[in-house]
Design an enzyme around this catalytic site. Structure first.
Site, PDB file in Angstrom:
ATOM      1  N   LYS A 137       0.837  -1.195   0.000  1.00  0.00           N
ATOM      2  CA  LYS A 137       0.000   0.000   0.000  1.00  0.00           C
ATOM      3  C   LYS A 137       0.880   1.256   0.000  1.00  0.00           C
ATOM      4  O   LYS A 137       1.745   1.433   0.869  1.00  0.00           O
ATOM      5  CB  LYS A 137      -0.911   0.007   1.227  1.00  0.00           C
ATOM      6  CG  LYS A 137      -1.955  -1.094   1.228  1.00  0.00           C
ATOM      7  CD  LYS A 137      -3.006  -0.891   0.157  1.00  0.00           C
ATOM      8  CE  LYS A 137      -4.125  -1.904   0.278  1.00  0.00           C
ATOM      9  NZ  LYS A 137      -5.188  -1.682  -0.731  1.00  0.00           N
ATOM     10  N   LYS A 171     -13.618  -7.282  -8.036  1.00  0.00           N
ATOM     11  CA  LYS A 171     -14.005  -7.567  -6.653  1.00  0.00           C
ATOM     12  C   LYS A 171     -15.514  -7.810  -6.607  1.00  0.00           C
ATOM     13  O   LYS A 171     -16.292  -7.035  -7.184  1.00  0.00           O
ATOM     14  CB  LYS A 171     -13.646  -6.405  -5.731  1.00  0.00           C
ATOM     15  CG  LYS A 171     -12.154  -6.154  -5.577  1.00  0.00           C
ATOM     16  CD  LYS A 171     -11.893  -4.955  -4.679  1.00  0.00           C
ATOM     17  CE  LYS A 171     -10.411  -4.699  -4.492  1.00  0.00           C
ATOM     18  NZ  LYS A 171     -10.144  -3.461  -3.717  1.00  0.00           N
TER      19      LYS A 171
END
Length: 327
Positions: A150, A246
């Site tokens: 991240k 997703k």
């Protein structure tokens, strides 16, 4: 007995703190849909996501609104028109898949026509922090074959280089979560190329990502927040090389399967990703991810506890679900 739909909420503690460019969290809030018919139960789990205007209360209300339609025999095809894409539809859609497979004495994999059920290498996420903290996380997981790191700040250069030094053999995906800008995009992509980064996920904000079509993409770039469903794919071909599918964005496995097929047809690489949730959320995604370029399904590994029974993990390998869990 007629079908009965029930929705409940659960909270699972995260192991430590999970941080991305938009903020931090210490708990994962999920909504579980259960559909029971003639003593057979199907389940699905979703994660209401604030980035898309979703709340636990809103998802619960959305599910309640279709409870009578489900009791009257709503099928997955009808669900696609009755509910918009999003977390609520995902939980109901996956519960219907689970129920259908169990009633047929079969598996969801067989019902989709792709009975391959192989273990997959999943990415393992390195949370956003100082370069030193991220390097420490990376070093602890350096033997994992795939790390998802991240980033998404104005000073990511040292983070990228520190993680690469700490995990020199790992394949690394960076996820900027819309945190970069037109001004630093080219510089960061050049740094990524030098560091041998395999893929950069959603560097620019959704709807403000036109710059990706105007510069050489020195590293392959993957859409996440910019892509939700099949209809979005065609417009992204000049900006992205890959797409992250997703279930909480597509509104369930039904639409996700369509999206995967169309992404393949258009030449996108496919990543199957997840929100931070339990094995019940990951289970249908493991089936979807069969044959895809990347699987990012480490949600349960980031929790302090998973539900029981859960998916089987061996290091970075995640195995397809057993029927007691889902599918």
């Amino acid at each position: 007995m007629p079908r009965h739909l029930k929705a409940t909420t659960e909270t699972f503690p995260i192991a430590g703190t999970f941080t991305i460019s938009r903020g931090s969290k210490t708990e994962a809030d999920v909504v579980v849909c259960t559909i029971e018919e003639d003593g057979i139960v199907g389940r699905g789990e979703c994660v209401p996501y604030a980035r898309y205007g979703e709340t636990v209360e809103g998802v619960m209300a959305d599910v309640e609104r279709i409870s009578q339609a489900v009791a009257d025999g709503l099928d997955r095809a009808g669900l696609q028109t009755l509910m918009p894409a999003g977390a609520a539809r995902n939980a109901v859609d996956c519960a219907l898949w689970d129920l259908e497979a169990k009633r047929a004495g079969s598996t969801v994999a067989a019902l989709t026509g792709s009975p391959i059920r192989e273990p997959l290498v999943t990415a393992f996420t390195i949370s956003l922090g100082t370069p030193e903290a991220m390097a420490e996380q990376a070093a602890e997981n350096a033997r994992r074959p795939l790390l998802k790191v991240k980033v998404g700040t104005p000073d990511d250069e040292e983070r990228i280089l520190a993680v690469r030094r700490a995990a020199p053999e790992a394949t690394i995906i960076l996820d900027a979560n819309e945190g970069w800008t037109d001004d630093n995009l080219a510089r960061y992509l050049a740094i990524c190329a030098e560091a041998g980064i395999a893929l950069v996920e959603q560097p620019l904000p959704a709807g403000r990502d036109a710059a990706l079509s105007a510069i050489p993409r020195l590293v392959r770039v993957c859409a996440d927040e910019s892509v939700h469903a099949t209809k979005d794919l065609e417009s992204l071909r000049d900006r992205y090389d890959a797409v992250n599918i997703k279930l909480d964005k597509t509104g369930g496995l039904t639409e996700a399967l369509r999206m995967k097929a169309e992404a393949d047809r258009l030449g996108f690489s496919v990543m199957v990703g997840c929100m931070l949730a339990t094995s019940l959320s990951m289970a249908p995604a493991v089936l979807l991810a069969q044959g895809c370029a990347y699987a990012d399904l480490d949600g349960p590994l980031l929790l302090a506890r998973d539900r029981e029974p859960g998916l089987r993990f061996e290091g970075s390998l995640v195995y397809p679900p057993e029927p007691m869990l889902w599918g």
